[in-house]
Design an enzyme around this catalytic site. Sequence first.
Site, PDB file in Angstrom:
ATOM      1  N   THR A  11      55.549  50.898  17.475  1.00  0.00           N
ATOM      2  CA  THR A  11      54.652  52.054  17.323  1.00  0.00           C
ATOM      3  C   THR A  11      53.194  51.726  17.667  1.00  0.00           C
ATOM      4  O   THR A  11      52.363  52.622  17.719  1.00  0.00           O
ATOM      5  CB  THR A  11      54.706  52.556  15.866  1.00  0.00           C
ATOM      6  N   VAL A  14      50.616  47.995  21.971  1.00  0.00           N
ATOM      7  CA  VAL A  14      51.453  47.215  22.888  1.00  0.00           C
ATOM      8  C   VAL A  14      52.892  47.720  22.838  1.00  0.00           C
ATOM      9  O   VAL A  14      53.557  47.871  23.873  1.00  0.00           O
ATOM     10  CB  VAL A  14      51.373  45.705  22.546  1.00  0.00           C
ATOM     11  N   CYS A 154      45.714  38.018  25.940  1.00  0.00           N
ATOM     12  CA  CYS A 154      45.649  39.103  26.927  1.00  0.00           C
ATOM     13  C   CYS A 154      44.542  38.957  27.975  1.00  0.00           C
ATOM     14  O   CYS A 154      44.609  39.571  29.036  1.00  0.00           O
ATOM     15  CB  CYS A 154      45.497  40.441  26.212  1.00  0.00           C
ATOM     16  N   GLY A 185      42.401  46.093  23.177  1.00  0.00           N
ATOM     17  CA  GLY A 185      42.833  44.733  22.854  1.00  0.00           C
ATOM     18  C   GLY A 185      42.870  44.472  21.361  1.00  0.00           C
ATOM     19  O   GLY A 185      43.493  43.516  20.904  1.00  0.00           O
ATOM     20  N   GLU A 207      39.308  34.235  19.422  1.00  0.00           N
ATOM     21  CA  GLU A 207      39.545  34.441  20.848  1.00  0.00           C
ATOM     22  C   GLU A 207      39.011  33.291  21.712  1.00  0.00           C
ATOM     23  O   GLU A 207      39.643  32.899  22.681  1.00  0.00           O
ATOM     24  CB  GLU A 207      38.868  35.753  21.242  1.00  0.00           C
ATOM     25  N   HIS A 248      40.436  43.951  30.711  1.00  0.00           N
ATOM     26  CA  HIS A 248      39.590  42.819  30.338  1.00  0.00           C
ATOM     27  C   HIS A 248      38.990  42.201  31.611  1.00  0.00           C
ATOM     28  O   HIS A 248      39.714  41.847  32.551  1.00  0.00           O
ATOM     29  CB  HIS A 248      40.407  41.743  29.622  1.00  0.00           C
ATOM     30  N   THR A 331      46.754  45.712  28.249  1.00  0.00           N
ATOM     31  CA  THR A 331      48.003  46.088  27.560  1.00  0.00           C
ATOM     32  C   THR A 331      49.191  46.098  28.530  1.00  0.00           C
ATOM     33  O   THR A 331      50.330  46.175  28.103  1.00  0.00           O
ATOM     34  CB  THR A 331      47.903  47.463  26.846  1.00  0.00           C
TER      35      THR A 331
HETATM   36  N1  LIG Z   1      46.397  45.209  22.332  1.00  0.00           N
HETATM   37  C1  LIG Z   1      46.424  44.284  23.287  1.00  0.00           C
HETATM   38  O1  LIG Z   1      45.814  44.415  24.367  1.00  0.00           O
HETATM   39  C2  LIG Z   1      47.228  43.028  23.094  1.00  0.00           C
HETATM   40  C3  LIG Z   1      47.397  42.193  24.197  1.00  0.00           C
HETATM   41  C4  LIG Z   1      48.150  41.016  24.053  1.00  0.00           C
HETATM   42  C5  LIG Z   1      48.690  40.705  22.829  1.00  0.00           C
HETATM   43  N2  LIG Z   1      48.496  41.540  21.765  1.00  0.00           N
HETATM   44  C6  LIG Z   1      49.157  41.177  20.515  1.00  0.00           C
HETATM   45  O2  LIG Z   1      50.262  42.068  20.350  1.00  0.00           O
HETATM   46  C7  LIG Z   1      50.470  42.334  18.962  1.00  0.00           C
HETATM   47  C8  LIG Z   1      50.411  43.841  18.739  1.00  0.00           C
HETATM   48  O3  LIG Z   1      49.112  44.305  19.087  1.00  0.00           O
HETATM   49  P1  LIG Z   1      48.756  45.858  19.113  1.00  0.00           P
HETATM   50  O4  LIG Z   1      47.466  45.924  19.808  1.00  0.00           O
HETATM   51  O5  LIG Z   1      49.902  46.645  19.616  1.00  0.00           O
HETATM   52  O6  LIG Z   1      48.544  46.163  17.544  1.00  0.00           O
HETATM   53  P2  LIG Z   1      48.689  47.554  16.760  1.00  0.00           P
HETATM   54  O7  LIG Z   1      48.367  48.694  17.646  1.00  0.00           O
HETATM   55  O8  LIG Z   1      47.901  47.377  15.526  1.00  0.00           O
HETATM   56  O9  LIG Z   1      50.249  47.628  16.376  1.00  0.00           O
HETATM   57  C9  LIG Z   1      50.812  46.817  15.377  1.00  0.00           C
HETATM   58  C10 LIG Z   1      52.299  47.090  15.240  1.00  0.00           C
HETATM   59  O10 LIG Z   1      52.810  46.231  14.197  1.00  0.00           O
HETATM   60  C11 LIG Z   1      53.444  47.040  13.203  1.00  0.00           C
HETATM   61  N3  LIG Z   1      53.235  46.449  11.875  1.00  0.00           N
HETATM   62  C12 LIG Z   1      52.090  46.424  11.143  1.00  0.00           C
HETATM   63  N4  LIG Z   1      52.308  45.819   9.948  1.00  0.00           N
HETATM   64  C13 LIG Z   1      53.612  45.469   9.938  1.00  0.00           C
HETATM   65  C14 LIG Z   1      54.451  44.850   8.990  1.00  0.00           C
HETATM   66  N5  LIG Z   1      53.984  44.440   7.809  1.00  0.00           N
HETATM   67  N6  LIG Z   1      55.754  44.663   9.294  1.00  0.00           N
HETATM   68  C15 LIG Z   1      56.232  45.075  10.480  1.00  0.00           C
HETATM   69  N7  LIG Z   1      55.503  45.688  11.443  1.00  0.00           N
HETATM   70  C16 LIG Z   1      54.201  45.872  11.157  1.00  0.00           C
HETATM   71  C17 LIG Z   1      52.797  48.402  13.307  1.00  0.00           C
HETATM   72  O11 LIG Z   1      53.693  49.368  12.765  1.00  0.00           O
HETATM   73  P3  LIG Z   1      53.148  50.762  12.102  1.00  0.00           P
HETATM   74  O12 LIG Z   1      52.725  51.603  13.268  1.00  0.00           O
HETATM   75  O13 LIG Z   1      54.340  51.273  11.398  1.00  0.00           O
HETATM   76  O14 LIG Z   1      52.012  50.395  11.213  1.00  0.00           O
HETATM   77  C18 LIG Z   1      52.654  48.524  14.833  1.00  0.00           C
HETATM   78  O15 LIG Z   1      53.878  48.874  15.397  1.00  0.00           O
HETATM   79  C19 LIG Z   1      49.398  41.528  18.218  1.00  0.00           C
HETATM   80  O16 LIG Z   1      49.938  40.281  17.853  1.00  0.00           O
HETATM   81  C20 LIG Z   1      48.313  41.354  19.264  1.00  0.00           C
HETATM   82  O17 LIG Z   1      47.519  40.218  19.030  1.00  0.00           O
HETATM   83  C21 LIG Z   1      47.788  42.699  21.878  1.00  0.00           C
END
Ligand SMILES: NC(=O)c1ccc[n+]([C@@H]2O[C@H](COP(=O)([O-])OP(=O)(O)OC[C@H]3O[C@@H](n4cnc5c(N)ncnc54)[C@H](OP(=O)(O)O)[C@@H]3O)[C@@H](O)[C@H]2O)c1
Length: 352
Positions: A11, A14, A154, A185, A207, A248, A331
């Site tokens: 959700t 990413v 990323c 990010g 970072e 980025h 992303t």
């Molecule tokens: N954003 C980027 O550009 C990017 C790039 C490379 C790597 N990353 C990495 O990818 C990962 C996700 O990043 P994001 O940007 O997508 O973050 P995000 O938008 O905050 O999404 C986090 C996800 O984790 C779930 N979650 C939160 N707490 C949880 C728990 N206790 N148990 C199980 N699931 C849980 C959330 O579910 P709910 O919606 O139900 O809360 C949501 O699906 C991170 O490790 C980040 O460092 C991100």
Amino acid sequence: MKIPVGVLGATGIVGQQYVQRLINHPFFELSFLAASPESVGKTYAQAVEGRWHGHDACPKAIGALLVHGVDDIAIALRECRLVFSAVSADVAKIYEERYAEAGLAVMSNASYHRGTPDVPVLIPEVNADHLQMIRIQQKNRGWQRGFIVVKPNCSLQSYMIPLFPLHRQFHMKRLIVNTLQAVSGAGFPGVSSLTISDNVVPFIAGEEEKSEDEPLKILGVIQGEGIEHAKSPMIAAHCHRVPVIDGHLASVSVEFEKKPTREEILQIWSTFSCPYALPSSPDQLIVYRQESDRPQPRLDRMAGRGMAITVGRLRCCPVFDFRFTALSHNTIRGAAGGGILNAELLVSENFL
Ligand SMILES: NC(=O)c1ccc[n+]([C@@H]2O[C@H](COP(=O)([O-])OP(=O)(O)OC[C@H]3O[C@@H](n4cnc5c(N)ncnc54)[C@H](OP(=O)(O)O)[C@@H]3O)[C@@H](O)[C@H]2O)c1
């Protein structure tokens, strides 16, 4: 027969990108979605209501799937062969090894295992040879079918992909990289609008450390039971959060042991490509822009459907040898697109 796959953190920013890129994928069929306890039991459409980031509406077939908990590993095992992990590092720490132990392949976006010596940090164009680490990892852990691979931070793709073919030929000695990182990010809701509007934040927790360590693991060699980091280049990183939605940007200054000419660098970039024929590979991996004011996030982040690296402003550096600016979509190439590319490599090399 397509390979059934799941997304943990489906959700989030990413996770949603994975969902969009897995629709009609030639190798994979999305069959398992998991998120936090707040989303569990909802349909995917209900769980992302009001925070769907795709340009197109949430795909209907996926919207109807139920969201599971990340602890529903038995269901994941029944439903799929590989999970893309897009949860935070602290959730990854608890669950990713459990999935691998249960027999699933885990392709992680989280930072938790990037420093684990027997977990490869993969960029298919750069260090596909680190795939051999999977068999060693399985032996180390006593895992039969499961394993963990991760993709790097990323922002790294934007400069490591252009730098790698130069390093192979001219050997980098020192590198200074200054990143301007988009707000997506930081996930959703991420950085508050009052913090980032009309502003630049010169700090992103952890970072700079990741940007200085991960390239050396990617350039490292398999040694015994783990990956030994490369000794060079020496790297200094400065990371900033900027008011850009996606993309980025990195300004790079680099010094080499052997000195290339500007023409040699441009020639190498124009022909550098992925050594494997993978569905998500862009036709042109490095797009060099001749204009003096490119790359720019808004104009260039979708090059190669978000999978290409756009580079510009290659010029001499009065301190090191050369400097340039590079951009990748955080992303897509930096997260879900890069993760899917890794999984395509796993298929092509018979790891799934
Ligand atoms: N954003 C980027 O550009 C990017 C790039 C490379 C790597 N990353 C990495 O990818 C990962 C996700 O990043 P994001 O940007 O997508 O973050 P995000 O938008 O905050 O999404 C986090 C996800 O984790 C779930 N979650 C939160 N707490 C949880 C728990 N206790 N148990 C199980 N699931 C849980 C959330 O579910 P709910 O919606 O139900 O809360 C949501 O699906 C991170 O490790 C980040 O460092 C991100």
